[in-house]
Each structure stands twice: as C-alpha cells, then as structure tokens.
Design an enzyme around this catalytic site. Structure first.
Site, PDB file in Angstrom:
ATOM      1  N   GLY A  46      70.871  78.089  38.295  1.00 53.86           N
ATOM      2  CA  GLY A  46      72.212  78.650  38.320  1.00 53.86           C
ATOM      3  C   GLY A  46      72.674  78.789  39.759  1.00 53.86           C
ATOM      4  O   GLY A  46      71.849  78.905  40.678  1.00 53.86           O
ATOM      5  N   GLN A  51      77.509  81.919  46.683  1.00 58.36           N
ATOM      6  CA  GLN A  51      76.285  81.537  47.402  1.00 58.36           C
ATOM      7  C   GLN A  51      76.498  80.370  48.352  1.00 58.36           C
ATOM      8  O   GLN A  51      75.679  80.142  49.245  1.00 58.36           O
ATOM      9  CB  GLN A  51      75.175  81.187  46.396  1.00 58.36           C
ATOM     10  CG  GLN A  51      74.677  82.394  45.610  1.00 58.36           C
ATOM     11  CD  GLN A  51      73.669  81.978  44.557  1.00 58.36           C
ATOM     12  OE1 GLN A  51      74.044  81.536  43.494  1.00 58.36           O
ATOM     13  NE2 GLN A  51      72.391  82.091  44.872  1.00 58.36           N
ATOM     14  N   CYS A  91      66.087  84.244  43.020  1.00 60.05           N
ATOM     15  CA  CYS A  91      67.443  83.929  43.443  1.00 60.05           C
ATOM     16  C   CYS A  91      67.359  82.963  44.620  1.00 60.05           C
ATOM     17  O   CYS A  91      66.565  83.175  45.540  1.00 60.05           O
ATOM     18  CB  CYS A  91      68.157  85.214  43.865  1.00 60.05           C
ATOM     19  SG  CYS A  91      69.829  84.939  44.454  1.00 60.05           S
ATOM     20  N   LEU A  92      68.185  81.934  44.581  1.00 68.55           N
ATOM     21  CA  LEU A  92      68.187  80.971  45.688  1.00 68.55           C
ATOM     22  C   LEU A  92      68.606  81.620  47.002  1.00 68.55           C
ATOM     23  O   LEU A  92      68.294  81.101  48.072  1.00 68.55           O
ATOM     24  CB  LEU A  92      69.114  79.791  45.360  1.00 68.55           C
ATOM     25  CG  LEU A  92      68.688  78.945  44.149  1.00 68.55           C
ATOM     26  CD1 LEU A  92      69.726  77.869  43.856  1.00 68.55           C
ATOM     27  CD2 LEU A  92      67.328  78.311  44.388  1.00 68.55           C
ATOM     28  N   HIS A 133      73.435  87.176  36.020  1.00 66.45           N
ATOM     29  CA  HIS A 133      72.987  87.137  37.424  1.00 66.45           C
ATOM     30  C   HIS A 133      74.072  86.495  38.301  1.00 66.45           C
ATOM     31  O   HIS A 133      74.395  86.996  39.380  1.00 66.45           O
ATOM     32  CB  HIS A 133      71.675  86.348  37.479  1.00 66.45           C
ATOM     33  CG  HIS A 133      71.112  86.105  38.840  1.00 66.45           C
ATOM     34  ND1 HIS A 133      69.914  86.652  39.270  1.00 66.45           N
ATOM     35  CD2 HIS A 133      71.571  85.351  39.881  1.00 66.45           C
ATOM     36  CE1 HIS A 133      69.684  86.244  40.521  1.00 66.45           C
ATOM     37  NE2 HIS A 133      70.662  85.452  40.910  1.00 66.45           N
ATOM     38  N   GLU A 134      74.644  85.385  37.807  1.00 60.24           N
ATOM     39  CA  GLU A 134      75.646  84.670  38.623  1.00 60.24           C
ATOM     40  C   GLU A 134      76.968  85.438  38.699  1.00 60.24           C
ATOM     41  O   GLU A 134      77.637  85.417  39.736  1.00 60.24           O
ATOM     42  CB  GLU A 134      75.876  83.261  38.068  1.00 60.24           C
ATOM     43  CG  GLU A 134      74.641  82.372  37.974  1.00 60.24           C
ATOM     44  CD  GLU A 134      73.847  82.254  39.255  1.00 60.24           C
ATOM     45  OE1 GLU A 134      74.394  82.490  40.345  1.00 60.24           O
ATOM     46  OE2 GLU A 134      72.651  81.948  39.174  1.00 60.24           O
ATOM     47  N   HIS A 137      76.769  87.798  41.426  1.00 59.80           N
ATOM     48  CA  HIS A 137      77.050  87.187  42.734  1.00 59.80           C
ATOM     49  C   HIS A 137      78.553  87.200  43.022  1.00 59.80           C
ATOM     50  O   HIS A 137      78.981  87.478  44.138  1.00 59.80           O
ATOM     51  CB  HIS A 137      76.569  85.733  42.777  1.00 59.80           C
ATOM     52  CG  HIS A 137      75.120  85.566  43.122  1.00 59.80           C
ATOM     53  ND1 HIS A 137      74.565  86.058  44.275  1.00 59.80           N
ATOM     54  CD2 HIS A 137      74.109  84.944  42.466  1.00 59.80           C
ATOM     55  CE1 HIS A 137      73.273  85.741  44.311  1.00 59.80           C
ATOM     56  NE2 HIS A 137      72.972  85.072  43.225  1.00 59.80           N
TER      57      HIS A 137
HETATM   58 ZN    ZN Z   1      71.111  84.384  42.667  1.00 59.91          ZN
END
Ligand code: ZN
Length: 175
Positions: A46, A51, A91-92, A133-134, A137
C-alpha cells in the site's frame, strides 16, 4: 513511469493533512502509475500520496503476491467499520519497524476510482487494515502513533528475545 522517493519518519512532511483531489485527470493517472511503480519496487502492499510528498487524498493498494490486484482509492471515506483485528504492521516510511496495531476488521469505503467514478467497497482483514493505514497517512498519522513508548519497548524486547532463541521465519509486509 518513474520511481518516486518515499518520505521517511520523522520527516515533518509526513504530518501534513492531504486535501481532496479535485480532478481525476491524466496528470493524476500519471502520478498513480508512478506510485504503483514505487510501491512494487519497495516492495510494499500500500502507498499513500502523502508518502511521496503529494498532499492529495489518494492511496493505492495491492495485497496480492503477484501484482494482480491493484486498487486505487481517490478521496476515500470510511462509511462503516466493525470488528477488531490486531496485526503486525510495517510501513514504507518507517523502515524496519513492525508493531502490533488494532484496527477495524471490516470496513465499507466510498471512493472515486481511476476513472473518477464513485464506488463503494466492503473490505476485511488485510485489505481493511491496509486501507485504514493509508487513510491515516492522508491525515498525517503514522502507525507508530498508536503505540505507547512503554509498549514499543516491550514489543521490541520480546522480538529480540525471540530472535535469540529461534530463527525468525516471519515475513512481514510493509504498507
Ligand atoms: Zn505506511
């Protein structure tokens, strides 16, 4: 298509609140293409526009293992949520950290697709976790915000102990 740079915690730009997408046009679709390239290369399941330093309400997911389920959510809005699921999230933007987070197990979400058409979808399990989660963000929130410092320490110690006593076979996915 081009690979984009993913912002990493504690970059203050990850705390910006994204504003609604006003036009679903070719420029936005080019960004979506770049975001998929970036997410698959990471690799992740995702990615939110926040991000990659674009503060518009747009996120993508693909929870499949073979890039066969790409989903685009523009201006996503959670209409209903129920149930509880606790899972290890990564998380990236917080590379190398995986922590238990509690989310709704099932959600209903309204959004625009890549053609600008309004859609509704029911999601559960991993996909529901990923979308929540996204969306966080897009609101400038990170998964580590859910965890107290004390709990973070406890989980970290536990994981370190496990690593000493047995080889770790768990493969967590970063979203
Ligand atoms: Zn994330």
């Amino acid at each position: 298509m081009a690979k984009l740079t993913i912002l990493e915690f504690p970059d203050p730009r990850l705390r910006k609140k994204a504003t609604p997408v006003e036009a679903v046009d070719d420029r936005l679709r080019a960004l979506i293409g770049d975001m998929f390239e970036t997410m698959y290369a990471a690799p992740g399941i995702g990615l939110a526009a926040t991000q990659v330093d674009v503060h518009k309400r747009l996120l993508i997911t693909d929870i499949s293992s073979d890039k066969s389920d790409p989903l685009v959510f523009i201006n996503p809005e959670i209409l209903e949520k129920d149930g509880v699921i606790v899972s290890d999230e990564g998380c990236l933007s917080v590379p190398g950290y995986y922590e238990e987070v509690e989310r709704a197990e099932h959600i209903r979400v309204r959004y625009l697709d890549r053609n600008g058409d309004e859609k509704e979808m029911e999601a559960e399990g991993l996909l529901a976790v990923c979308i929540q989660h996204e969306i966080d963000h897009l609101d400038g929130k990170l998964f580590v915000d859910y965890i107290s410092e004390a709990k973070r320490q406890r989980i970290r110690k536990k994981l370190q102990k496990e690593r000493r006593t047995q080889p770790t076979t768990k493969v967590a996915k970063a979203i």
